[in-house]
Design a protein around this motif. Sequence first.
Motif, mmCIF file in Angstrom:
data_model
loop_
_atom_site.group_PDB
_atom_site.id
_atom_site.type_symbol
_atom_site.label_atom_id
_atom_site.label_comp_id
_atom_site.label_asym_id
_atom_site.label_seq_id
_atom_site.Cartn_x
_atom_site.Cartn_y
_atom_site.Cartn_z
ATOM 1 N N GLU A 11 0.836 -1.191 0.000
ATOM 2 C CA GLU A 11 0.000 0.000 0.000
ATOM 3 C C GLU A 11 0.877 1.249 0.000
ATOM 4 O O GLU A 11 2.036 1.208 0.405
ATOM 5 N N LEU A 12 0.293 2.353 -0.447
ATOM 6 C CA LEU A 12 1.009 3.621 -0.421
ATOM 7 C C LEU A 12 1.410 3.956 1.005
ATOM 8 O O LEU A 12 0.712 3.603 1.962
ATOM 9 N N ILE A 60 15.046 9.370 4.148
ATOM 10 C CA ILE A 60 13.633 9.263 3.788
ATOM 11 C C ILE A 60 12.878 8.865 5.055
ATOM 12 O O ILE A 60 13.203 7.858 5.687
ATOM 13 N N LEU A 61 11.891 9.673 5.402
ATOM 14 C CA LEU A 61 11.021 9.396 6.538
ATOM 15 C C LEU A 61 9.776 8.705 5.999
ATOM 16 O O LEU A 61 9.160 9.199 5.056
ATOM 17 N N ARG A 62 9.423 7.554 6.576
ATOM 18 C CA ARG A 62 8.278 6.770 6.099
ATOM 19 C C ARG A 62 7.311 6.525 7.248
ATOM 20 O O ARG A 62 7.730 6.211 8.362
ATOM 21 N N ALA A 63 6.026 6.657 6.949
ATOM 22 C CA ALA A 63 4.972 6.428 7.937
ATOM 23 C C ALA A 63 3.718 5.988 7.192
ATOM 24 O O ALA A 63 3.659 6.066 5.957
ATOM 25 N N PRO A 64 2.689 5.533 7.906
ATOM 26 C CA PRO A 64 1.436 5.171 7.236
ATOM 27 C C PRO A 64 0.853 6.374 6.485
ATOM 28 O O PRO A 64 0.985 7.528 6.922
ATOM 29 N N ALA A 94 6.453 3.106 -5.938
ATOM 30 C CA ALA A 94 5.573 1.947 -5.778
ATOM 31 C C ALA A 94 6.407 0.882 -5.064
ATOM 32 O O ALA A 94 7.528 0.578 -5.483
ATOM 33 N N PHE A 95 5.857 0.325 -3.992
ATOM 34 C CA PHE A 95 6.571 -0.665 -3.184
ATOM 35 C C PHE A 95 6.044 -2.065 -3.448
ATOM 36 O O PHE A 95 4.837 -2.268 -3.609
ATOM 37 N N PHE A 96 6.968 -3.022 -3.457
ATOM 38 C CA PHE A 96 6.631 -4.434 -3.590
ATOM 39 C C PHE A 96 7.302 -5.185 -2.451
ATOM 40 O O PHE A 96 8.465 -4.939 -2.133
ATOM 41 N N GLY A 97 6.572 -6.097 -1.833
ATOM 42 C CA GLY A 97 7.132 -6.968 -0.816
ATOM 43 C C GLY A 97 7.490 -8.293 -1.449
ATOM 44 O O GLY A 97 6.703 -8.851 -2.207
#
Length: 171
Positions: A11-12, A60-64, A94-97
């Motif tokens: 998800e974004l 890079i700061l990442r959060a929901p 775009a992220f992929f797990g």
Amino acid sequence: MSYDVTIRRQELAALVDLKGRPEDVAAAVAWTALPLPDLPNSCTRAGDRELYWVGPDQWILRAPLASEAGLVRQVQDTDAAQRLSVVQVSDVYAFFGVFGPDAAEILAVASPLDIHPSVFPQNGVTFTDAFGLKTLVIRRADGFELAVERSFAEMAADYLQRVAAVSLDPA
């Protein structure tokens, strides 16, 4: 050959690119309880937030995603933000797990990155090349996350599916 992996479009997320001196970045994110990572190409985590050290003066700061507006506002409201480049980049990637016992095998096909734990530890994060695309790679306990420029998301998804010989799980 088929691999024992699950590949899932993530998800974004709220992403803020920070460029500047380490002490200014530390001051700008102090409210998050995230310390700066100790080593380049690593991250720190506090709750549902992460801070990636991805360049000499870049984080890079990442959060929901739900916290995006507040995240950007709180960083920009610090005195240190005046000395930083603070850019919201949530829609850039775009992220992929890639998760499962064979996740490292998939990454070995996709990228020349050395992912041995001695050089890419549990908190490892770096930009590299995967399938000819600039890719952010984040080590997770059960695999990896890969982030590519959003305009290349469908191409990356196709490559990942072909390499893994599995169907892509929906987000």
